[in-house]
Design an enzyme around this catalytic site. Structure first.
Site, PDB file in Angstrom:
ATOM      1  N   LYS A  83       1.136  -1.850   0.492  1.00 39.49           N
ATOM      2  CA  LYS A  83      -0.092  -0.116   0.142  1.00 39.49           C
ATOM      3  C   LYS A  83       0.385   1.387   0.543  1.00 39.49           C
ATOM      4  O   LYS A  83       1.154   2.571  -0.816  1.00 39.49           O
ATOM      5  CB  LYS A  83      -1.407  -0.222   0.851  1.00 39.49           C
ATOM      6  CG  LYS A  83      -1.753  -1.448   1.026  1.00 39.49           C
ATOM      7  CD  LYS A  83      -3.021  -1.019   2.053  1.00 39.49           C
ATOM      8  CE  LYS A  83      -1.848  -0.912   3.844  1.00 39.49           C
ATOM      9  NZ  LYS A  83      -1.579  -2.566   4.096  1.00 39.49           N
ATOM     10  N   ARG A  99     -10.577   0.879   9.611  1.00 40.68           N
ATOM     11  CA  ARG A  99      -9.714  -0.911   9.486  1.00 40.68           C
ATOM     12  C   ARG A  99     -10.873  -1.024  10.249  1.00 40.68           C
ATOM     13  O   ARG A  99     -10.676  -2.193  10.687  1.00 40.68           O
ATOM     14  CB  ARG A  99      -8.527  -0.838   9.675  1.00 40.68           C
ATOM     15  CG  ARG A  99      -7.503   0.192   9.783  1.00 40.68           C
ATOM     16  CD  ARG A  99      -6.701  -0.684  10.489  1.00 40.68           C
ATOM     17  NE  ARG A  99      -5.260   0.044  10.156  1.00 40.68           N
ATOM     18  CZ  ARG A  99      -3.715   0.163  10.228  1.00 40.68           C
ATOM     19  NH1 ARG A  99      -3.145  -0.740  10.363  1.00 40.68           N
ATOM     20  NH2 ARG A  99      -2.812   1.145  10.027  1.00 40.68           N
ATOM     21  N   ARG A 122      12.073  -5.466   5.558  1.00 41.41           N
ATOM     22  CA  ARG A 122      11.060  -3.461   5.538  1.00 41.41           C
ATOM     23  C   ARG A 122      11.955  -2.664   6.757  1.00 41.41           C
ATOM     24  O   ARG A 122      11.820  -2.978   7.538  1.00 41.41           O
ATOM     25  CB  ARG A 122       9.742  -3.099   5.489  1.00 41.41           C
ATOM     26  CG  ARG A 122       9.076  -1.674   5.670  1.00 41.41           C
ATOM     27  CD  ARG A 122       8.150  -1.403   5.254  1.00 41.41           C
ATOM     28  NE  ARG A 122       7.289  -1.848   6.641  1.00 41.41           N
ATOM     29  CZ  ARG A 122       5.816  -2.478   6.705  1.00 41.41           C
ATOM     30  NH1 ARG A 122       5.031  -1.347   5.556  1.00 41.41           N
ATOM     31  NH2 ARG A 122       5.603  -1.538   8.207  1.00 41.41           N
ATOM     32  N   ARG A 170      10.544  -0.288  11.646  1.00 38.03           N
ATOM     33  CA  ARG A 170       9.844  -0.116  12.875  1.00 38.03           C
ATOM     34  C   ARG A 170       9.843  -0.793  14.363  1.00 38.03           C
ATOM     35  O   ARG A 170       9.944  -1.866  13.605  1.00 38.03           O
ATOM     36  CB  ARG A 170       8.426   0.201  11.947  1.00 38.03           C
ATOM     37  CG  ARG A 170       7.881   1.904  11.546  1.00 38.03           C
ATOM     38  CD  ARG A 170       7.073   1.583  10.061  1.00 38.03           C
ATOM     39  NE  ARG A 170       5.974   0.921  11.036  1.00 38.03           N
ATOM     40  CZ  ARG A 170       4.701   0.748  10.071  1.00 38.03           C
ATOM     41  NH1 ARG A 170       4.524   0.743   9.590  1.00 38.03           N
ATOM     42  NH2 ARG A 170       3.662   0.418  10.524  1.00 38.03           N
ATOM     43  N   ARG A 175      -1.150  -8.103  14.477  1.00 38.46           N
ATOM     44  CA  ARG A 175      -1.817  -7.122  13.425  1.00 38.46           C
ATOM     45  C   ARG A 175      -2.380  -7.698  12.620  1.00 38.46           C
ATOM     46  O   ARG A 175      -3.479  -7.159  11.679  1.00 38.46           O
ATOM     47  CB  ARG A 175      -0.155  -6.081  12.826  1.00 38.46           C
ATOM     48  CG  ARG A 175       0.345  -5.015  13.411  1.00 38.46           C
ATOM     49  CD  ARG A 175       1.388  -4.587  13.186  1.00 38.46           C
ATOM     50  NE  ARG A 175       1.772  -3.766  12.326  1.00 38.46           N
ATOM     51  CZ  ARG A 175       3.173  -4.156  11.667  1.00 38.46           C
ATOM     52  NH1 ARG A 175       3.785  -4.332  12.475  1.00 38.46           N
ATOM     53  NH2 ARG A 175       2.753  -2.924  10.490  1.00 38.46           N
TER      54      ARG A 175
HETATM   55  P1  ADP Z   1      -0.185  -1.607   9.344  1.00 39.74           P
HETATM   56  O1  ADP Z   1      -0.910  -1.839   8.400  1.00 39.74           O
HETATM   57  O2  ADP Z   1       1.270  -1.910   8.827  1.00 39.74           O
HETATM   58  O3  ADP Z   1      -0.098  -2.019  11.112  1.00 39.74           O
HETATM   59  P2  ADP Z   1       0.768   1.230   9.964  1.00 39.74           P
HETATM   60  O4  ADP Z   1       1.766   2.086   9.900  1.00 39.74           O
HETATM   61  O5  ADP Z   1      -0.820   1.597   9.006  1.00 39.74           O
HETATM   62  O6  ADP Z   1       0.793  -0.455  10.445  1.00 39.74           O
HETATM   63  O7  ADP Z   1      -0.155   1.882  11.431  1.00 39.74           O
HETATM   64  C1  ADP Z   1       0.664   1.990  12.658  1.00 39.74           C
HETATM   65  C2  ADP Z   1      -0.655   1.536  13.814  1.00 39.74           C
HETATM   66  O8  ADP Z   1      -1.179   2.719  13.840  1.00 39.74           O
HETATM   67  C3  ADP Z   1      -1.636   0.366  13.845  1.00 39.74           C
HETATM   68  O9  ADP Z   1      -1.115  -1.038  14.012  1.00 39.74           O
HETATM   69  C4  ADP Z   1      -2.372   1.312  15.066  1.00 39.74           C
HETATM   70  O10 ADP Z   1      -1.587   0.700  15.936  1.00 39.74           O
HETATM   71  C5  ADP Z   1      -2.334   2.469  13.922  1.00 39.74           C
HETATM   72  N1  ADP Z   1      -3.412   2.573  13.204  1.00 39.74           N
HETATM   73  C6  ADP Z   1      -2.827   3.290  11.661  1.00 39.74           C
HETATM   74  N2  ADP Z   1      -3.656   3.009  11.169  1.00 39.74           N
HETATM   75  C7  ADP Z   1      -4.840   2.589  12.277  1.00 39.74           C
HETATM   76  C8  ADP Z   1      -6.485   2.858  12.079  1.00 39.74           C
HETATM   77  N3  ADP Z   1      -7.589   3.344  11.258  1.00 39.74           N
HETATM   78  N4  ADP Z   1      -7.403   2.927  13.551  1.00 39.74           N
HETATM   79  C9  ADP Z   1      -6.769   2.457  14.294  1.00 39.74           C
HETATM   80  N5  ADP Z   1      -4.677   2.865  14.506  1.00 39.74           N
HETATM   81  C10 ADP Z   1      -4.714   3.000  13.254  1.00 39.74           C
HETATM   82  P1  ADP Z   2       2.232  -1.758   3.034  1.00 38.00           P
HETATM   83  O1  ADP Z   2       1.824  -0.371   3.324  1.00 38.00           O
HETATM   84  O2  ADP Z   2       1.133  -2.286   2.540  1.00 38.00           O
HETATM   85  O3  ADP Z   2       2.437  -2.509   4.638  1.00 38.00           O
HETATM   86  P2  ADP Z   2       4.545  -1.228   2.191  1.00 38.00           P
HETATM   87  O4  ADP Z   2       4.371  -0.858   0.209  1.00 38.00           O
HETATM   88  O5  ADP Z   2       5.175  -1.201   3.111  1.00 38.00           O
HETATM   89  O6  ADP Z   2       3.554  -2.185   2.134  1.00 38.00           O
HETATM   90  O7  ADP Z   2       5.298  -2.671   1.489  1.00 38.00           O
HETATM   91  C1  ADP Z   2       5.963  -4.025   2.442  1.00 38.00           C
HETATM   92  C2  ADP Z   2       7.484  -4.222   2.209  1.00 38.00           C
HETATM   93  O8  ADP Z   2       7.914  -5.141   0.893  1.00 38.00           O
HETATM   94  C3  ADP Z   2       8.251  -3.005   2.184  1.00 38.00           C
HETATM   95  O9  ADP Z   2       9.555  -3.747   2.247  1.00 38.00           O
HETATM   96  C4  ADP Z   2       8.474  -3.049   0.369  1.00 38.00           C
HETATM   97  O10 ADP Z   2       9.847  -2.579  -0.222  1.00 38.00           O
HETATM   98  C5  ADP Z   2       7.725  -4.830   0.204  1.00 38.00           C
HETATM   99  N1  ADP Z   2       7.555  -4.068  -1.308  1.00 38.00           N
HETATM  100  C6  ADP Z   2       6.077  -3.913  -1.493  1.00 38.00           C
HETATM  101  N2  ADP Z   2       6.025  -3.965  -2.903  1.00 38.00           N
HETATM  102  C7  ADP Z   2       6.542  -5.450  -3.373  1.00 38.00           C
HETATM  103  C8  ADP Z   2       6.616  -6.381  -3.917  1.00 38.00           C
HETATM  104  N3  ADP Z   2       5.152  -6.408  -4.690  1.00 38.00           N
HETATM  105  N4  ADP Z   2       7.611  -7.536  -4.142  1.00 38.00           N
HETATM  106  C9  ADP Z   2       8.370  -7.217  -3.340  1.00 38.00           C
HETATM  107  N5  ADP Z   2       8.431  -6.684  -2.343  1.00 38.00           N
HETATM  108  C10 ADP Z   2       7.874  -5.336  -2.577  1.00 38.00           C
END
Ligand code: ADP
Ligand code: ADP
Length: 208
Positions: A14, A89, A123, A156, A167
């Site tokens: 994403k 979410r 990542r 992170r 998650r």
């Molecule tokens: P990921 O989708 O990889 O879990 P994000 O970077 O999108 O991580 O979000 C990191 C953290 O921020 C989540 O684990 C949650 O604690 C919080 N967060 C993000 N978006 C939301 C949301 N829409 N509602 C509640 N908490 C959120």
């Molecule tokens: P999200 O926001 O959905 O959690 P990210 O864009 O942060 O996902 O991608 C997660 C990890 O995977 C990052 O390290 C990114 O560089 C890698 N990544 C993203 N898309 C691809 C893909 N199509 N193939 C391989 N690695 C990917």
């Protein structure tokens, strides 16, 4: 008007695709996780509250999140649309979002949990703006340094395997069912996230 939701499990790409799409469509990219992390770095009240949940891999309470996103997407730069990554979410958030605006597209980028674990382990994100890299598939030009803003790259705190498992479980239990909610409005576009970054981008781009 394009009011776009990026949807999919952790690691599905994403953030990676969102950066490209925001540039292509010239729309603001609103990433809830990045907004929370920014507040945590600045030590604001919101940041302190969010940190208690984020570091455990739990969702920040809906009331707080809904208010924050409502305020953000009603700013002037979202007048012609926006790209939302990480929201909504759960059903409570989807309903709150309906109260603010009308969604036009949901891009569902899907990958397996095994692929998610592999990707998240490698990542790295930049501390300044959350630009996303992968140590093998998408490395920065210079090790440890962001290509875009030269800030430091870090892993992170919530990308530990334990927090990621939690998650992913929350994603499957609370977030994935929203697909049905948006499917009833014919807004869902399914994209195979296990292709290369370039091939996923071709599929994303073809929708606009
Ligand atoms: P990921 O989708 O990889 O879990 P994000 O970077 O999108 O991580 O979000 C990191 C953290 O921020 C989540 O684990 C949650 O604690 C919080 N967060 C993000 N978006 C939301 C949301 N829409 N509602 C509640 N908490 C959120
Ligand atoms: P999200 O926001 O959905 O959690 P990210 O864009 O942060 O996902 O991608 C997660 C990890 O995977 C990052 O390290 C990114 O560089 C890698 N990544 C993203 N898309 C691809 C893909 N199509 N193939 C391989 N690695 C990917």
């Amino acid at each position: 008007m394009n009011n776009i939701l990026l949807f999919g499990p952790q690691g599905s790409g994403k953030g990676t695709q969102g950066e490209k799409l925001a540039e292509q469509l010239n729309l603001p990219l609103v990433v809830t996780g990045n907004i929370f992390r920014h507040h945590m770095q600045e030590g604001t009240e919101l940041g302190k509250l969010a940190k208690r949940f984020i570091n455990k891999g739990e969702l920040v309470p809906d009331e707080v999140t809904n208010r924050m996103i409502g305020e953000r997407i009603q700013r002037a730069d979202c007048e012609f649309g926006f790209i939302l990554d990480g929201y909504p979410r759960n059903l409570d958030q989807a309903k709150a979002l309906d109260g603010y605006t009308t969604i036009t597209h949901l891009l569902h980028i899907n990958i397996s949990d095994e692929e998610a674990v592999q990707r998240i382990g490698n990542r790295r994100t930049c501390v300044e703006n959350g630009h996303v890299y992968h140590l093998i598939y998408n490395p920065p030009k210079q090790e440890g340094v962001c290509d875009h803003d030269a800030s430091e790259l870090e892993q992170r705190a919530d990308d530990s395997e334990e927090a990621l498992k939690k998650r992913l479980a929350i994603y499957h239990d609370e977030t994935e069912p929203l697909l049905e909610f948006y499917n009833q409005r014919n807004l869902v576009h399914d994209i195979d996230g296990e292709q290369s970054i370039d091939d996923v981008w071709k599929d994303v781009k073809s929708l606009f």
